[in-house]
Design a protein around this motif. Structure first.
Motif, mmCIF file in Angstrom:
data_model
loop_
_atom_site.group_PDB
_atom_site.id
_atom_site.type_symbol
_atom_site.label_atom_id
_atom_site.label_comp_id
_atom_site.label_asym_id
_atom_site.label_seq_id
_atom_site.Cartn_x
_atom_site.Cartn_y
_atom_site.Cartn_z
ATOM 1 N N LYS A 96 0.649 5.241 7.598
ATOM 2 C CA LYS A 96 -0.254 4.090 7.649
ATOM 3 C C LYS A 96 0.075 3.238 8.874
ATOM 4 O O LYS A 96 1.228 3.164 9.292
ATOM 5 C CB LYS A 96 -0.155 3.275 6.366
ATOM 6 N N SER A 99 -6.643 -0.911 10.825
ATOM 7 C CA SER A 99 -6.318 -2.228 10.262
ATOM 8 C C SER A 99 -5.685 -3.079 11.362
ATOM 9 O O SER A 99 -4.836 -2.602 12.114
ATOM 10 C CB SER A 99 -5.350 -2.090 9.086
ATOM 11 N N THR A 140 -5.108 2.239 3.945
ATOM 12 C CA THR A 140 -5.597 2.396 2.575
ATOM 13 C C THR A 140 -4.566 3.060 1.673
ATOM 14 O O THR A 140 -3.922 4.053 2.058
ATOM 15 C CB THR A 140 -6.902 3.230 2.541
ATOM 16 N N ASN A 168 0.819 -1.214 0.000
ATOM 17 C CA ASN A 168 0.000 0.000 0.000
ATOM 18 C C ASN A 168 0.853 1.264 0.000
ATOM 19 O O ASN A 168 0.375 2.340 0.375
ATOM 20 C CB ASN A 168 -0.956 -0.018 1.188
ATOM 21 N N LYS A 206 -9.286 1.465 6.928
ATOM 22 C CA LYS A 206 -8.849 2.721 6.325
ATOM 23 C C LYS A 206 -7.437 3.131 6.731
ATOM 24 O O LYS A 206 -6.748 3.827 5.978
ATOM 25 C CB LYS A 206 -9.821 3.849 6.704
#
Length: 339
Positions: A271, A289, A335, A178, A332
């Motif tokens: 992230k 996540s 993401t 990602n 999210k």
């Protein structure tokens, strides 16, 4: 009306006192219909067995100990539910001890439990030491031990744990796929079994993706909330990471708080994924996540192994690892953002 005892209850049912006694002990060698008839009559007559006194006569406590490093983690609360369900099914009580990740406190608890208070122990290890001789006391006292989640490699006992290496590899790979290139690994104690295994999964995922491993990107934290925050803030300022894999839940929560306070946008700038059994992970801002462990099932299986050992009168459990798989739940916070 005279007080009802087991002899009067047995006479009222036309059964022997040993049959009535087996019904209250949840023995398997009694007909279910007979057991139900005994329990119903006991309720009608107001009879309550003194199981504790009976256990003392047989030198059995009908109690097991649960030793965990902490309460402030949803994993352990769910694992305890699994252990206690098995305990109730086997007619046992539980005592819970919290070590606060202190191996010396763990040793003190174990020494206290070797006085006949419990028949077995289900434990998640607190921390690595040079030796864990305190656990040999359990063997000497014929108290079987089963580890769950965290274990000591030098102690002969069954350990029920997750597929931590595969899960950590997959979580790190998920960040890389990602768009992350500067991924920090957040850990409380990298010396305990799961800390080492999860870090190896992180390292191998980086290597296989062609991302150089940098030891400074392994951020070791304490259990203190303020110290965690300060450590993470320093790491963010120094290393400028674009992603983080948190090996424990509290480090992910601290990361979310830090990003919110510092104006770091998730997932645009950073992230985040972590091991977590948090039931409201999807309600956080942003939804987090997670690598979700089978915490309840892990506790349930560990207790099942212990009760099997108790039924066979085994002093120790077989040295083996029983793996239960975790699953990655992308949300999210990881993401991919197409810039």
């Amino acid at each position: 009306m005279s007080q009802v005892n087991i002899k009067k209850l047995a006479a009222a049912l036309g059964l022997s006192t040993s049959t009535v006694s087996r019904a209250f002990r949840n023995n398997n060698d009694i007909n279910p219909q007979t057991k139900e008839r005994i329990l119903q009559m006991a309720e009608t007559l107001g009879y309550s067995p003194n199981i504790y006194a009976s256990n003392l006569r047989e030198s059995k406590s009908k109690t097991i100990a649960i030793i965990i490093p902490e309460f402030g983690n949803n994993f352990f609360s769910q694992a305890i539910k699994g252990i206690e369900q098995q305990a109730r099914a086997n007619g046992y009580h539980t005592l819970i001890y919290v070590t606060e990740d202190d191996v010396n406190q763990e040793a003190a608890f174990v020494r206290a439990l070797c006085n006949g208070r419990v028949e077995g122990v289900v434990m998640s290890a607190s921390g690595e030491g040079l030796k864990h001789s305190h656990l040999s006391m359990l063997k000497e006292k014929k108290v079987p031990l089963v580890f769950f989640d965290r274990c000591y490699e030098d102690v002969d006992a069954t350990c029920v744990t997750g597929n931590d290496y595969d899960s950590s590899y997959a979580a790190t790979r998920h960040l890389i796929e990602n768009g992350c290139k500067r991924i920090v690994y957040l850990v409380v104690n990298k010396k305990i079994s799961i800390g080492k295994i999860r870090m190896q999964g992180y390292r191998d995922a980086l290597k296989d993706a062609g991302v150089p491993y940098d030891e400074t990107f392994v951020i070791e934290c304490t259990n203190d909330k303020d110290e965690i925050y300060a450590t993470l803030k320093d790491a963010m300022n120094r290393l400028k990471p674009d992603g983080a894999f948190a090996s424990v839940e509290r480090l992910a929560m601290a990361s979310l708080r830090l990003c919110q306070n510092e104006g770091i946008n998730i997932p645009e700038d950073f992230k985040l994924i972590c091991f977590s059994c948090l039931e409201i992970a999807d309600m956080l801002n942003p939804p987090l996540s997670t690598v979700k462990q089978p915490a309840f099932e892990m506790g349930e299986k560990a207790a099942e192994v212990l009760f099997e050992a108790l039924s066979r009168r085994e002093v120790i459990t077989k040295k083996q690892l029983i793996y239960l798989p975790s699953i990655i739940i992308p949300r999210k916070s990881t993401t991919f953002i197409n810039r």
